[in-house]
Design an enzyme around this catalytic site. Structure first.
Site, PDB file in Angstrom:
ATOM      1  N   HIS A  19       0.821  -1.213   0.000  1.00 37.73           N
ATOM      2  CA  HIS A  19       0.000   0.000   0.000  1.00 37.73           C
ATOM      3  C   HIS A  19       0.854   1.262   0.000  1.00 37.73           C
ATOM      4  O   HIS A  19       0.383   2.324  -0.390  1.00 37.73           O
ATOM      5  CB  HIS A  19      -0.901  -0.014   1.227  1.00 37.73           C
ATOM      6  CG  HIS A  19      -2.326   0.342   0.961  1.00 37.73           C
ATOM      7  ND1 HIS A  19      -2.885   0.446  -0.297  1.00 37.73           N
ATOM      8  CD2 HIS A  19      -3.337   0.620   1.828  1.00 37.73           C
ATOM      9  CE1 HIS A  19      -4.160   0.765  -0.195  1.00 37.73           C
ATOM     10  NE2 HIS A  19      -4.462   0.879   1.086  1.00 37.73           N
ATOM     11  N   ASN A  68      -7.030   5.710   3.708  1.00 36.19           N
ATOM     12  CA  ASN A  68      -8.437   5.884   3.354  1.00 36.19           C
ATOM     13  C   ASN A  68      -9.006   7.255   3.710  1.00 36.19           C
ATOM     14  O   ASN A  68     -10.117   7.579   3.307  1.00 36.19           O
ATOM     15  CB  ASN A  68      -9.283   4.786   3.990  1.00 36.19           C
ATOM     16  CG  ASN A  68      -8.946   3.422   3.423  1.00 36.19           C
ATOM     17  OD1 ASN A  68      -8.206   3.294   2.444  1.00 36.19           O
ATOM     18  ND2 ASN A  68      -9.479   2.393   4.032  1.00 36.19           N
ATOM     19  N   ASP A  93      -0.502   2.578  -5.214  1.00 41.48           N
ATOM     20  CA  ASP A  93      -0.510   1.164  -5.569  1.00 41.48           C
ATOM     21  C   ASP A  93      -1.771   0.825  -6.351  1.00 41.48           C
ATOM     22  O   ASP A  93      -2.783   1.517  -6.252  1.00 41.48           O
ATOM     23  CB  ASP A  93      -0.452   0.301  -4.295  1.00 41.48           C
ATOM     24  CG  ASP A  93      -1.655   0.532  -3.399  1.00 41.48           C
ATOM     25  OD1 ASP A  93      -1.865   1.690  -2.968  1.00 41.48           O
ATOM     26  OD2 ASP A  93      -2.408  -0.421  -3.136  1.00 41.48           O
ATOM     27  N   ASN A 114      -9.478   3.186  -2.153  1.00 42.86           N
ATOM     28  CA  ASN A 114     -10.095   4.098  -1.185  1.00 42.86           C
ATOM     29  C   ASN A 114      -9.289   5.370  -0.954  1.00 42.86           C
ATOM     30  O   ASN A 114      -9.864   6.416  -0.651  1.00 42.86           O
ATOM     31  CB  ASN A 114     -10.347   3.377   0.136  1.00 42.86           C
ATOM     32  CG  ASN A 114     -11.468   2.369   0.005  1.00 42.86           C
ATOM     33  OD1 ASN A 114     -12.397   2.552  -0.773  1.00 42.86           O
ATOM     34  ND2 ASN A 114     -11.374   1.292   0.758  1.00 42.86           N
TER      35      ASN A 114
END
Length: 192
Positions: A19, A68, A93, A114
């Site tokens: 991530h 997020n 990513d 997100n």
């Protein structure tokens, strides 16, 4: 004015995870220019570095909020610097891209990411540029949310290192010519 942001989850426990590969790209770009990072402006909730490239001011940023909810810090940087959405490049990513592949894209949907969704919502626009770094699909039966929080295997690190370095080069090219950067990303493949 250009702003380049690498999405991530802050904190040591998330370092080198799938991530956080976008932040690795921004870090590599900063290192190539000897950038010094600081939390500035304080209200931005981002680590930032400012560069001068070809007479142009460039702000690099990495949010200090979880992926997020990174839209608030990113939109603050854009507003603070009086930039437009199209002057923003977000590096992140992507599990839908083959491992190690890169893709540039101007605007469009979040594709289920997100962090990108949070940025678009906070900006009130999806007209910003994205540089996606493919981290591959999760193994069968693994939740994608768990997969992106895993670190790369030792055998994957060389390809990701190449992709991160190329992402930094493409981000630098984007500062001068976004469409040339998009074309160059489409032609690049990792070596292994």
């Amino acid at each position: 004015m250009r702003i380049i942001v690498g999405l991530r989850n802050p904190g040591r426990e998330y370092a080198a995870t799938r991530h956080n590969v976008g932040a690795e790209g921004v870090t590599a770009l900063g290192m190539s220019h000897g950038a010094s990072w600081r939390r500035r402006p304080l209200r931005s909730r981002c680590e930032t570095a400012t560069l001068r490239v070809g007479g142009r001011r460039v702000v690099l940023g990495m949010p200090l909020r979880m992926m997020n909810v990174s839209g608030g810090p990113v939109s603050y940087l854009v507003r603070y610097n009086r930039a437009a959405a199209e002057d923003l490049l977000v590096i992140h990513d992507d599990i839908d891209l083959p491992f190690g592949r890169l893709r540039f894209r101007p605007g469009g949907g979040a594709g289920g990411h997100n962090g990108v969704k949070s940025v678009a919502k906070a900006l009130g626009s999806d007209g910003f540029w994205r540089l996606k770094i493919g981290v591959g699909r999760p193994p069968s039966g693994m939740d994608p949310a768990d997969y992106v929080l895993k670190r790369f295997r030792r055998t994957e690190r060389d390809v990701i290192y190449q992709a991160v370095e190329k992402a930094a080069e493409l981000a630098e090219l984007w500062m001068e010519d976004p469409f040339a950067a998009r074309q160059a990303a489409g032609e690049w493949r990792p070596y292994s």
